[in-house]
Design an enzyme around this catalytic site. Structure first.
Site, PDB file in Angstrom:
ATOM      1  N   TYR A 195       0.831  -1.203   0.000  1.00  0.00           N
ATOM      2  CA  TYR A 195       0.000   0.000   0.000  1.00  0.00           C
ATOM      3  C   TYR A 195       0.868   1.256   0.000  1.00  0.00           C
ATOM      4  O   TYR A 195       0.594   2.219  -0.739  1.00  0.00           O
ATOM      5  CB  TYR A 195      -0.930  -0.002   1.214  1.00  0.00           C
ATOM      6  CG  TYR A 195      -1.798   1.223   1.301  1.00  0.00           C
ATOM      7  CD1 TYR A 195      -2.880   1.392   0.440  1.00  0.00           C
ATOM      8  CD2 TYR A 195      -1.529   2.234   2.224  1.00  0.00           C
ATOM      9  CE1 TYR A 195      -3.672   2.525   0.498  1.00  0.00           C
ATOM     10  CE2 TYR A 195      -2.315   3.372   2.295  1.00  0.00           C
ATOM     11  CZ  TYR A 195      -3.386   3.514   1.426  1.00  0.00           C
ATOM     12  OH  TYR A 195      -4.162   4.655   1.483  1.00  0.00           O
ATOM     13  N   ARG A 239       2.120   8.194  13.003  1.00  0.00           N
ATOM     14  CA  ARG A 239       1.720   9.441  13.675  1.00  0.00           C
ATOM     15  C   ARG A 239       0.213   9.625  13.685  1.00  0.00           C
ATOM     16  O   ARG A 239      -0.362  10.134  14.656  1.00  0.00           O
ATOM     17  CB  ARG A 239       2.379  10.620  12.961  1.00  0.00           C
ATOM     18  CG  ARG A 239       2.055  11.999  13.529  1.00  0.00           C
ATOM     19  CD  ARG A 239       2.358  13.076  12.510  1.00  0.00           C
ATOM     20  NE  ARG A 239       1.518  12.922  11.324  1.00  0.00           N
ATOM     21  CZ  ARG A 239       1.793  13.501  10.153  1.00  0.00           C
ATOM     22  NH1 ARG A 239       2.877  14.238  10.011  1.00  0.00           N
ATOM     23  NH2 ARG A 239       0.966  13.333   9.129  1.00  0.00           N
ATOM     24  N   ARG A 252     -10.237   4.332   9.272  1.00  0.00           N
ATOM     25  CA  ARG A 252      -9.262   3.873   8.288  1.00  0.00           C
ATOM     26  C   ARG A 252      -8.171   3.155   9.073  1.00  0.00           C
ATOM     27  O   ARG A 252      -7.599   3.719  10.005  1.00  0.00           O
ATOM     28  CB  ARG A 252      -8.686   5.047   7.500  1.00  0.00           C
ATOM     29  CG  ARG A 252      -9.726   5.727   6.617  1.00  0.00           C
ATOM     30  CD  ARG A 252      -9.204   6.999   5.983  1.00  0.00           C
ATOM     31  NE  ARG A 252      -8.051   6.779   5.122  1.00  0.00           N
ATOM     32  CZ  ARG A 252      -8.135   6.344   3.858  1.00  0.00           C
ATOM     33  NH1 ARG A 252      -9.318   6.052   3.341  1.00  0.00           N
ATOM     34  NH2 ARG A 252      -7.066   6.196   3.130  1.00  0.00           N
ATOM     35  N   PHE A 312      15.029  19.803  -1.708  1.00  0.00           N
ATOM     36  CA  PHE A 312      13.623  19.476  -1.907  1.00  0.00           C
ATOM     37  C   PHE A 312      13.322  18.044  -1.462  1.00  0.00           C
ATOM     38  O   PHE A 312      12.282  17.777  -0.852  1.00  0.00           O
ATOM     39  CB  PHE A 312      13.300  19.655  -3.393  1.00  0.00           C
ATOM     40  CG  PHE A 312      11.924  19.210  -3.795  1.00  0.00           C
ATOM     41  CD1 PHE A 312      10.817  20.000  -3.535  1.00  0.00           C
ATOM     42  CD2 PHE A 312      11.732  18.006  -4.451  1.00  0.00           C
ATOM     43  CE1 PHE A 312       9.544  19.594  -3.919  1.00  0.00           C
ATOM     44  CE2 PHE A 312      10.463  17.587  -4.836  1.00  0.00           C
ATOM     45  CZ  PHE A 312       9.372  18.388  -4.572  1.00  0.00           C
TER      46      PHE A 312
END
Length: 452
Positions: A195, A239, A252, A312
């Site tokens: 997933y 988290r 979920r 980035f």
């Protein structure tokens, strides 16, 4: 979603109002944090200037103006990190993100039936070309994104074909993966890894392909690009336990049964106070299992050549290991919304410039977790072994920077708080009581940064 992309957010259902606006209570708490950590004031001010600069940027085309504006609302921290990239690359990654955010909004809207979701997810890569397609779901700013998706589409069609092809391919693969898991529970660690690959690893794969199509970086092996997203996804899943388990109209569940069933009968039992010890042991098991991605993540970052692309990519990875350090052995994961302080995030953004900085941050956050390992934890030896292995990688690089000072203060029990260790005395006028009084307006401006 993972790599600089949508994590689990609450703008997918009308009963939520994410991104959550700061309340007066939040502002007071933020002010207290700033006063406790005055060394974070300068990074916060610099970050605020970046935010203001981005907000003042004017774009003549309304569709591009919408894309940059909505980005700052649905993903504020991402909107800050993207400004350092050159314009062509920035535009491509912006649209890449917004297309996937829209896809993610469909997946996350728990009010939609599987019969509605699955076909949309599977065909979404075609809708980015279809001028007649329109579908509204989600809530708050994500709903605006969906309603005005034609503006994202118009911007998408102005990108170089090489960038369009990458975005279409990743959207197709991600949509198919999301559809696979709509009615499939995460039973095993392999399920969670799969997933994570679909919703986050593919973001890393897509970014690597965009970098390469722009002739900025060599094309990274897909397995390395995948780990960049998966590390962030694991940190977010850990988290966001409480947020996900309390999702309306139904929870979920992303923590694999293979792990949580060792500690409780039902996943939701972890939030019950009588299961606190079992909950923390389960949490630590989850954190430890995420370390499998760290070595390849560091390998990916070390191969980047362009400084702007490096920052980035590296900044969110440092935030991910910091999030894992904050969550490890922390019962508050099951009690409230746990997140890194804004000041700490500002400091990470400011100081993540080189691979040496990354090694230093990973080494020190691992030290934080090692200091919190409970010898009675059933995974203690495995946790220590994996943390030491990560630290050894940092040492063996020959680039370890010991000057970073992100550190965890271990407290009695399970409730540990993330702190900043001051390397040397700070003499800024802002740190005196009179200076603080003279800069109240500046402090209030800082805590109103709506970036995180």
């Amino acid at each position: 979603m993972g790599l600089l992309g949508p994590a689990h957010h609450n703008c997918a259902h009308p009963n939520h109002d994410e991104p959550r606006r700061p309340s007066p209570t939040d502002a007071g708490a933020d002010l207290v944090d700033i006063l406790k950590h005055p060394e974070e004031i300068c990074p916060l001010i610099k970050l605020r200037m970046v935010v203001l600069g981005a907000e003042k940027r004017t774009l003549p085309q309304p569709h591009w103006a919408f894309c940059y504006t909505i980005m700052s609302k649905v993903a504020r921290s991402f909107a800050i990190t993207i400004v350092q990239l050159d314009e062509t690359l920035r535009d491509a990654i912006l649209i890449f993100y917004l297309v996937l955010r829209a896809l993610d909004t469909v997946e996350d809207d728990m009010s939609l039936s599987s019969q509605v979701k699955i076909p949309i997810l599977k065909d979404f890569h075609e809708y980015i070309y279809d001028h007649d397609w329109h579908f509204v779901c989600g809530s708050s700013d994500c709903r605006v994104l969906m309603d005005q998706f034609h503006l994202v589409r118009k911007s998408f069609l102005e990108l170089d074909k090489s960038h369009q092809d990458v975005i279409k391919d990743i959207t197709r693969r991600m949509g198919a993966g999301m559809a696979k898991f709509i009615d499939k529970e995460v039973e095993t660690i392999d399920d969670l890894n799969e997933y994570a690959h679909y919703v986050a690893g593919l973001v890393g794969v897509g970014l690597s392909k965009i970098f390469h199509a722009s002739s900025i970086e060599d094309l990274s092996p897909e397995y390395l690009s995948n780990t960049m997203g998966c590390l962030l996804q694991k940190a977010n899943v850990i988290r966001d336990y409480l947020e996900d388990i309390e999702e309306i109209p139904r929870p979920r569940m992303f923590w694999p049964r293979e792990i949580w069933s060792k500690y409780v009968n039902k996943l939701e039992d972890l939030k019950n106070e009588e299961n606190s010890i079992e909950a923390v042991h389960c949490l630590n098991h989850m954190v430890t299992s995420s370390f499998v991605y760290v070595e390849d993540c560091l390998k990916y970052l070390s191969a980047l050549k362009d400084p702007a692309v490096f920052r980035f990519c590296a900044t969110p990875q440092v935030m991910a290991i910091g999030t894992l350090a904050l969550c490890y052995n922390n019962i508050n994961v099951f009690r409230s919304r746990v997140k890194l302080r804004r000041g700490l995030i500002a400091k990470i953004i400011e100081r993540t410039r080189t691979m040496s900085d990354v090694y230093g941050a990973f080494f020190e956050f691992c030290s934080c977790m090692k200091s919190k390992v409970d010898k009675h934890d059933p995974n203690a030896s495995k946790t220590e072994s994996r943390l030491e292995a990560i630290q050894q990688i940092c040492i063996n690089s020959g680039m370890l920077n010991y000057r970073r000072f992100y550190i965890m203060r271990s407290e009695k029990g399970y409730d540990s708080a993330l702190e900043i260790f001051k390397e040397r005395p700070v003499t800024s006028r802002l740190h005196t009581s009179s200076g603080m009084k003279g800069n109240t307006k500046m402090l209030l401006m800082i805590i109103n940064i709506r970036a995180f």
